[in-house]
Structures are given as C-alpha cells and as structure tokens.
Design a protein around this motif. Structure first.
Motif, PDB file in Angstrom:
ATOM      1  N   ARG A   1     -13.258 -21.319   1.636  1.00 42.81           N
ATOM      2  CA  ARG A   1     -13.522 -20.415   2.757  1.00 42.81           C
ATOM      3  C   ARG A   1     -12.513 -20.701   3.858  1.00 42.81           C
ATOM      4  O   ARG A   1     -11.885 -21.752   3.886  1.00 42.81           O
TER       5      ARG A   1
ATOM      6  N   ARG B   1     -11.781 -20.914   8.129  1.00 43.07           N
ATOM      7  CA  ARG B   1     -12.469 -21.195   9.392  1.00 43.07           C
ATOM      8  C   ARG B   1     -11.389 -21.130  10.479  1.00 43.07           C
ATOM      9  O   ARG B   1     -10.377 -21.797  10.378  1.00 43.07           O
TER      10      ARG B   1
ATOM     11  N   ARG C   1     -13.514 -15.557   5.850  1.00 36.95           N
ATOM     12  CA  ARG C   1     -13.796 -15.004   4.524  1.00 36.95           C
ATOM     13  C   ARG C   1     -14.017 -16.113   3.507  1.00 36.95           C
ATOM     14  O   ARG C   1     -13.517 -17.221   3.657  1.00 36.95           O
ATOM     15  N   LEU C   2     -14.726 -15.753   2.449  1.00 37.50           N
ATOM     16  CA  LEU C   2     -14.842 -16.576   1.254  1.00 37.50           C
ATOM     17  C   LEU C   2     -13.706 -16.217   0.311  1.00 37.50           C
ATOM     18  O   LEU C   2     -13.247 -15.064   0.302  1.00 37.50           O
TER      19      LEU C   2
ATOM     20  N   GLY D   1     -15.815 -11.223   0.726  1.00 36.54           N
ATOM     21  CA  GLY D   1     -17.061 -11.482   1.433  1.00 36.54           C
ATOM     22  C   GLY D   1     -16.845 -12.191   2.748  1.00 36.54           C
ATOM     23  O   GLY D   1     -16.056 -13.128   2.839  1.00 36.54           O
ATOM     24  N   ALA D   2     -17.535 -11.697   3.753  1.00 34.78           N
ATOM     25  CA  ALA D   2     -17.477 -12.310   5.074  1.00 34.78           C
ATOM     26  C   ALA D   2     -18.125 -13.683   5.023  1.00 34.78           C
ATOM     27  O   ALA D   2     -19.001 -13.944   4.197  1.00 34.78           O
ATOM     28  N   CYS D   3     -17.681 -14.564   5.893  1.00 31.82           N
ATOM     29  CA  CYS D   3     -18.222 -15.923   5.905  1.00 31.82           C
ATOM     30  C   CYS D   3     -18.323 -16.405   7.345  1.00 31.82           C
ATOM     31  O   CYS D   3     -17.442 -17.090   7.845  1.00 31.82           O
ATOM     32  N   ASP D   4     -19.407 -16.013   8.015  1.00 28.68           N
ATOM     33  CA  ASP D   4     -19.612 -16.466   9.386  1.00 28.68           C
ATOM     34  C   ASP D   4     -20.023 -17.940   9.373  1.00 28.68           C
ATOM     35  O   ASP D   4     -20.045 -18.582   8.331  1.00 28.68           O
TER      36      ASP D   4
ATOM     37  N   CYS E   1     -22.593 -19.085   6.613  1.00 30.48           N
ATOM     38  CA  CYS E   1     -22.526 -18.602   5.228  1.00 30.48           C
ATOM     39  C   CYS E   1     -22.514 -19.757   4.230  1.00 30.48           C
ATOM     40  O   CYS E   1     -22.114 -20.872   4.551  1.00 30.48           O
ATOM     41  N   ASP E   2     -22.932 -19.460   3.024  1.00 29.92           N
ATOM     42  CA  ASP E   2     -22.931 -20.431   1.937  1.00 29.92           C
ATOM     43  C   ASP E   2     -21.634 -20.274   1.154  1.00 29.92           C
ATOM     44  O   ASP E   2     -21.431 -19.254   0.490  1.00 29.92           O
ATOM     45  N   PRO E   3     -20.735 -21.265   1.214  1.00 31.46           N
ATOM     46  CA  PRO E   3     -19.461 -21.117   0.504  1.00 31.46           C
ATOM     47  C   PRO E   3     -19.613 -20.988  -1.004  1.00 31.46           C
ATOM     48  O   PRO E   3     -18.721 -20.478  -1.677  1.00 31.46           O
TER      49      PRO E   3
ATOM     50  N   THR F   1     -21.278 -18.926  -2.546  1.00 30.72           N
ATOM     51  CA  THR F   1     -21.447 -17.529  -2.944  1.00 30.72           C
ATOM     52  C   THR F   1     -20.103 -16.847  -3.181  1.00 30.72           C
ATOM     53  O   THR F   1     -20.068 -15.683  -3.559  1.00 30.72           O
TER      54      THR F   1
END
Length: 127
Positions: A71, A73, A81-82, A86-89, A92-94, A96
């Motif tokens: 992901r 940061r 993003r992952l 997929g969005a990764c705020d 989020c669970d990496p 996924t």
C-alpha cells in the motif's frame, strides 16, 4: 575418544527473496517523489517500507520468500492505494489488495501505483 565425522547435514541459507520494486505516478503519469510504500506479510505484519526517489521509484529488498501485500502512504494530499487497486485510507486492511508472491530467486518488479488527489474537486481546479 576418537573423533567421528558426520555426513548428510545440509543447510539452506538462502531464505531471503530479492524483494519488490516499482514506480509511483500521478494521474498524468508523472513520477511522484517522497511517497511511502509499505509491504505487509500474509499475516498482516509490516515487513518493510521504502520512500520513492525523484523518479518515483522505490525498492524493498531482502524480504523472505512468501506472499506480500503493498500500500501507499503519503502526506501530500493524494488518495492512498492498495497494490492491485482500491482506495486505502488510514484504516484500510492491506490484505484486501492483490497478493505479491516473492520468490527466493527473483526481484518482483512493476509493483506500481497511480495516485490522484484525495479531493477530486481540487484536482479539477474547483474549490
């Protein structure tokens, strides 16, 4: 006491894979500098981090062979993003994202990301 020789003991000392590398770009395909990439194990543990250079390139080396997830940061107003989409705020669970299999024998390339502004109105020039 006489010394005896022992045979048949083999050790495999090569357990570290070469790692992963990739590029982070913006929505216009321009490289992004100072974006952090985090790599997680299949158990969800942080395995390594890297920061992109001026060409948007990063590398995380020396990972043990296995399956990983990645992901982004950042603190520059882009939506994280992952790997694999997929969005990764912040919450989020990496795990996924898309799995990244890291073998012992090769570095895995093209673990790339495309980031856009977190606020789509700002991206279009509106406030």
């Amino acid at each position: 006491i006489a010394a005896a020789s022992v045979t048949g003991l083999d050790f495999n000392l090569s357990t570290a894979g070469l790692g992963v590398t990739g590029t982070v770009r913006d929505g216009n395909a321009q490289p992004l500098q100072l974006i952090d990439i985090e790599i997680y194990t299949a158990d969800g543990d942080l395995a390594g981090t890297a920061t992109t250079n001026s060409q948007g390139v990063y590398a995380i080396d020396g990972l043990p062979a296995g399956n990983y997830f990645a992901r982004t940061r950042n603190n520059v107003g882009l939506a994280d993003r992952l790997f694999g989409g997929g969005a990764c705020d912040a919450g989020c669970d990496p795990l996924t994202g898309t799995v990244i299999p890291v073998p012992v024998t090769a570095q895995i390339g093209n673990i790339d990301f495309a980031l856009v502004r977190a606020d789509p109105l700002f991206e279009n020039g509106f406030e």
